[in-house]
Design a protein around this motif. Structure first.
Motif, PDB file in Angstrom:
ATOM      1  N   GLY A 298       0.782  -1.231   0.000  1.00  0.00           N
ATOM      2  CA  GLY A 298       0.000   0.000   0.000  1.00  0.00           C
ATOM      3  C   GLY A 298       0.811   1.276   0.000  1.00  0.00           C
ATOM      4  O   GLY A 298       0.249   2.376   0.022  1.00  0.00           O
ATOM      5  N   ALA A 299       2.133   1.184   0.005  1.00  0.00           N
ATOM      6  CA  ALA A 299       2.977   2.382   0.010  1.00  0.00           C
ATOM      7  C   ALA A 299       2.974   3.021  -1.372  1.00  0.00           C
ATOM      8  O   ALA A 299       2.861   2.353  -2.396  1.00  0.00           O
ATOM      9  N   LEU A 300       3.087   4.339  -1.389  1.00  0.00           N
ATOM     10  CA  LEU A 300       3.085   5.064  -2.650  1.00  0.00           C
ATOM     11  C   LEU A 300       4.405   4.855  -3.391  1.00  0.00           C
ATOM     12  O   LEU A 300       5.471   4.786  -2.777  1.00  0.00           O
ATOM     13  N   THR A 301       4.321   4.754  -4.696  1.00  0.00           N
ATOM     14  CA  THR A 301       5.530   4.755  -5.502  1.00  0.00           C
ATOM     15  C   THR A 301       6.056   6.187  -5.590  1.00  0.00           C
ATOM     16  O   THR A 301       5.406   7.137  -5.146  1.00  0.00           O
ATOM     17  N   SER A 302       7.239   6.338  -6.150  1.00  0.00           N
ATOM     18  CA  SER A 302       7.818   7.676  -6.263  1.00  0.00           C
ATOM     19  C   SER A 302       6.951   8.572  -7.144  1.00  0.00           C
ATOM     20  O   SER A 302       6.717   9.743  -6.827  1.00  0.00           O
ATOM     21  N   PHE A 303       6.431   8.023  -8.247  1.00  0.00           N
ATOM     22  CA  PHE A 303       5.566   8.816  -9.116  1.00  0.00           C
ATOM     23  C   PHE A 303       4.246   9.126  -8.413  1.00  0.00           C
ATOM     24  O   PHE A 303       3.703  10.226  -8.542  1.00  0.00           O
ATOM     25  N   GLY A 304       3.707   8.153  -7.658  1.00  0.00           N
ATOM     26  CA  GLY A 304       2.486   8.405  -6.893  1.00  0.00           C
ATOM     27  C   GLY A 304       2.696   9.451  -5.818  1.00  0.00           C
ATOM     28  O   GLY A 304       1.785  10.248  -5.527  1.00  0.00           O
ATOM     29  N   TRP A 305       3.913   9.470  -5.219  1.00  0.00           N
ATOM     30  CA  TRP A 305       4.210  10.492  -4.215  1.00  0.00           C
ATOM     31  C   TRP A 305       4.209  11.879  -4.839  1.00  0.00           C
ATOM     32  O   TRP A 305       3.670  12.817  -4.266  1.00  0.00           O
ATOM     33  N   VAL A 306       4.814  11.999  -6.028  1.00  0.00           N
ATOM     34  CA  VAL A 306       4.823  13.293  -6.724  1.00  0.00           C
ATOM     35  C   VAL A 306       3.397  13.748  -7.018  1.00  0.00           C
ATOM     36  O   VAL A 306       3.046  14.921  -6.855  1.00  0.00           O
ATOM     37  N   TYR A 307       2.554  12.797  -7.450  1.00  0.00           N
ATOM     38  CA  TYR A 307       1.170  13.150  -7.769  1.00  0.00           C
ATOM     39  C   TYR A 307       0.389  13.535  -6.516  1.00  0.00           C
ATOM     40  O   TYR A 307      -0.309  14.553  -6.503  1.00  0.00           O
ATOM     41  N   SER A 308       0.516  12.737  -5.455  1.00  0.00           N
ATOM     42  CA  SER A 308      -0.311  12.946  -4.262  1.00  0.00           C
ATOM     43  C   SER A 308       0.135  14.145  -3.437  1.00  0.00           C
ATOM     44  O   SER A 308      -0.702  14.818  -2.829  1.00  0.00           O
ATOM     45  N   TYR A 309       1.431  14.420  -3.406  1.00  0.00           N
ATOM     46  CA  TYR A 309       1.941  15.463  -2.523  1.00  0.00           C
ATOM     47  C   TYR A 309       2.415  16.715  -3.261  1.00  0.00           C
ATOM     48  O   TYR A 309       2.908  17.644  -2.622  1.00  0.00           O
ATOM     49  N   THR A 310       2.280  16.722  -4.582  1.00  0.00           N
ATOM     50  CA  THR A 310       2.643  17.921  -5.338  1.00  0.00           C
ATOM     51  C   THR A 310       1.474  18.405  -6.192  1.00  0.00           C
ATOM     52  O   THR A 310       1.003  19.539  -6.044  1.00  0.00           O
ATOM     53  N   LEU A 311       0.992  17.539  -7.071  1.00  0.00           N
ATOM     54  CA  LEU A 311      -0.057  17.954  -7.988  1.00  0.00           C
ATOM     55  C   LEU A 311      -1.388  18.168  -7.274  1.00  0.00           C
ATOM     56  O   LEU A 311      -2.072  19.168  -7.509  1.00  0.00           O
ATOM     57  N   VAL A 312      -1.780  17.246  -6.403  1.00  0.00           N
ATOM     58  CA  VAL A 312      -3.064  17.367  -5.706  1.00  0.00           C
ATOM     59  C   VAL A 312      -3.123  18.617  -4.819  1.00  0.00           C
ATOM     60  O   VAL A 312      -4.112  19.363  -4.871  1.00  0.00           O
ATOM     61  N   PRO A 313      -2.101  18.926  -3.999  1.00  0.00           N
ATOM     62  CA  PRO A 313      -2.161  20.188  -3.235  1.00  0.00           C
ATOM     63  C   PRO A 313      -2.202  21.423  -4.123  1.00  0.00           C
ATOM     64  O   PRO A 313      -2.896  22.402  -3.804  1.00  0.00           O
ATOM     65  N   LEU A 314      -1.470  21.399  -5.242  1.00  0.00           N
ATOM     66  CA  LEU A 314      -1.510  22.552  -6.146  1.00  0.00           C
ATOM     67  C   LEU A 314      -2.904  22.723  -6.745  1.00  0.00           C
ATOM     68  O   LEU A 314      -3.398  23.853  -6.883  1.00  0.00           O
ATOM     69  N   GLN A 315      -3.551  21.611  -7.115  1.00  0.00           N
ATOM     70  CA  GLN A 315      -4.910  21.700  -7.633  1.00  0.00           C
ATOM     71  C   GLN A 315      -5.867  22.231  -6.570  1.00  0.00           C
ATOM     72  O   GLN A 315      -6.735  23.059  -6.871  1.00  0.00           O
ATOM     73  N   GLY A 316      -5.711  21.750  -5.343  1.00  0.00           N
ATOM     74  CA  GLY A 316      -6.560  22.249  -4.263  1.00  0.00           C
ATOM     75  C   GLY A 316      -6.361  23.741  -4.027  1.00  0.00           C
ATOM     76  O   GLY A 316      -7.333  24.474  -3.801  1.00  0.00           O
ATOM     77  N   THR A 317      -5.122  24.201  -4.088  1.00  0.00           N
ATOM     78  CA  THR A 317      -4.843  25.626  -3.926  1.00  0.00           C
ATOM     79  C   THR A 317      -5.479  26.443  -5.043  1.00  0.00           C
ATOM     80  O   THR A 317      -6.076  27.506  -4.802  1.00  0.00           O
ATOM     81  N   MET A 318      -5.365  25.945  -6.278  1.00  0.00           N
ATOM     82  CA  MET A 318      -5.938  26.653  -7.414  1.00  0.00           C
ATOM     83  C   MET A 318      -7.451  26.782  -7.275  1.00  0.00           C
ATOM     84  O   MET A 318      -8.025  27.872  -7.464  1.00  0.00           O
ATOM     85  N   PHE A 319      -8.119  25.687  -6.937  1.00  0.00           N
ATOM     86  CA  PHE A 319      -9.579  25.738  -6.803  1.00  0.00           C
ATOM     87  C   PHE A 319      -9.993  26.587  -5.610  1.00  0.00           C
ATOM     88  O   PHE A 319     -11.047  27.228  -5.639  1.00  0.00           O
ATOM     89  N   ALA A 320      -9.199  26.586  -4.546  1.00  0.00           N
ATOM     90  CA  ALA A 320      -9.526  27.425  -3.391  1.00  0.00           C
ATOM     91  C   ALA A 320      -9.447  28.903  -3.755  1.00  0.00           C
ATOM     92  O   ALA A 320     -10.269  29.716  -3.314  1.00  0.00           O
ATOM     93  N   ILE A 321      -8.441  29.268  -4.572  1.00  0.00           N
ATOM     94  CA  ILE A 321      -8.333  30.661  -5.013  1.00  0.00           C
ATOM     95  C   ILE A 321      -9.484  31.015  -5.944  1.00  0.00           C
ATOM     96  O   ILE A 321     -10.077  32.108  -5.860  1.00  0.00           O
ATOM     97  N   LEU A 322      -9.825  30.086  -6.848  1.00  0.00           N
ATOM     98  CA  LEU A 322     -10.925  30.344  -7.773  1.00  0.00           C
ATOM     99  C   LEU A 322     -12.255  30.492  -7.050  1.00  0.00           C
ATOM    100  O   LEU A 322     -13.163  31.162  -7.553  1.00  0.00           O
ATOM    101  N   ALA A 323     -12.397  29.871  -5.873  1.00  0.00           N
ATOM    102  CA  ALA A 323     -13.658  29.951  -5.142  1.00  0.00           C
ATOM    103  C   ALA A 323     -14.001  31.396  -4.791  1.00  0.00           C
ATOM    104  O   ALA A 323     -15.178  31.791  -4.829  1.00  0.00           O
ATOM    105  N   PHE A 324     -12.998  32.210  -4.471  1.00  0.00           N
ATOM    106  CA  PHE A 324     -13.262  33.607  -4.126  1.00  0.00           C
ATOM    107  C   PHE A 324     -13.751  34.390  -5.355  1.00  0.00           C
ATOM    108  O   PHE A 324     -14.660  35.221  -5.256  1.00  0.00           O
ATOM    109  N   PHE A 325     -13.157  34.117  -6.510  1.00  0.00           N
ATOM    110  CA  PHE A 325     -13.610  34.792  -7.719  1.00  0.00           C
ATOM    111  C   PHE A 325     -15.021  34.351  -8.089  1.00  0.00           C
ATOM    112  O   PHE A 325     -15.843  35.155  -8.548  1.00  0.00           O
ATOM    113  N   ILE A 326     -15.325  33.054  -7.909  1.00  0.00           N
ATOM    114  CA  ILE A 326     -16.672  32.572  -8.199  1.00  0.00           C
ATOM    115  C   ILE A 326     -17.686  33.204  -7.257  1.00  0.00           C
ATOM    116  O   ILE A 326     -18.786  33.605  -7.673  1.00  0.00           O
ATOM    117  N   ALA A 327     -17.326  33.303  -5.975  1.00  0.00           N
ATOM    118  CA  ALA A 327     -18.238  33.930  -5.011  1.00  0.00           C
ATOM    119  C   ALA A 327     -18.461  35.401  -5.342  1.00  0.00           C
ATOM    120  O   ALA A 327     -19.589  35.914  -5.237  1.00  0.00           O
TER     121      ALA A 327
END
Length: 216
Positions: free
Chosen positions: A100-129
């Motif tokens: 069940g441990a993440l591979t190196s590529f899975g680590w990059v996806y889970s701990y780099t891309l996913v937080p960046l996507q969450g940050t982007m959508f969180a910023i967009l939420a203010f513009f949508i509001a």
């Protein structure tokens, strides 16, 4: 000769479009084999197009970094991120996770891309509001209906809203599944008719912008 060279792409497009359109309505093994072969060729061409696009992107941002143009630091971040992801992906080489441990590529996806996507959508939420606040003003009866429907849907999609107004959940589902569905079908029908019209224009040579030029 010049005329033939100009008309050959249009002729190939017309023949290919008509053949593939007819293939959909011919339930024959040869027709199914043709679809399979064309699909494989599309995957091959798509792979080459992807490589060409990535190469062009690398060249564009490398030139921007070399010339120190405005915003070159962002190009550097993009360059480092793309190279790092490619290196990690090649080094990982399709290895599966162990226990069940993440591979190196899975680590990059889970701990780099996913937080960046969450940050982007969180910023967009203010513009949508902000845009929703400016749009949802009951200046007319139509705007008032839109405002009431939007409030009901927003309250029905969160647990706190259903706690405050118990009927908001059922009303929200009814608005989305009945009223919204009818409008969505109308939009899809319009988009489909537009796609069919554009396909006919491309097949018969009316629309030629995909060749690099305008209409002739």
């Amino acid at each position: 000769m010049i005329f033939l060279r100009r008309q050959l792409p249009l002729l190939i497009t017309m023949i290919t479009g008509l053949v593939m359109a007819a293939q959909y309505y011919v339930p024959h093994p040869a027709s199914e084999q043709l679809l399979t072969t064309v699909t494989k060729w599309l995957q091959i061409i798509g792979g080459f197009a992807l490589v060409l696009g990535i190469t062009s992107l690398f060249h564009l941002h490398a030139a921007k970094i070399r010339r120190k143009e405005a915003g070159w630091a962002y190009s550097l971040v993009l360059y480092v991120g793309m190279l790092g992801t490619i290196i990690v992906g090649l080094w990982n080489n399709g290895k599966e996770s162990i226990d069940g441990a993440l591979t190196s590529f899975g680590w990059v996806y889970s701990y780099t891309l996913v937080p960046l996507q969450g940050t982007m959508f969180a910023i967009l939420a203010f513009f949508i509001a902000s845009a929703a606040y400016r749009s949802f003003r009951a200046r007319s009866r139509e705007a008032a209906v839109l405002l009431v429907a939007a409030v009901i849907v927003m309250m029905g999609r969160v647990p706190l809203g259903e706690y405050i107004l118990p009927l908001s959940g059922d009303l929200s589902s009814w608005i989305l599944n009945v009223l919204n569905a009818s409008v969505r079908r109308a939009i899809l029908i319009g988009v489909s008719l537009g796609a069919v019209a554009l396909s006919f224009k491309i097949i018969f040579g009316v629309e030629r912008s995909y060749l690099g030029g305008g209409k002739e």
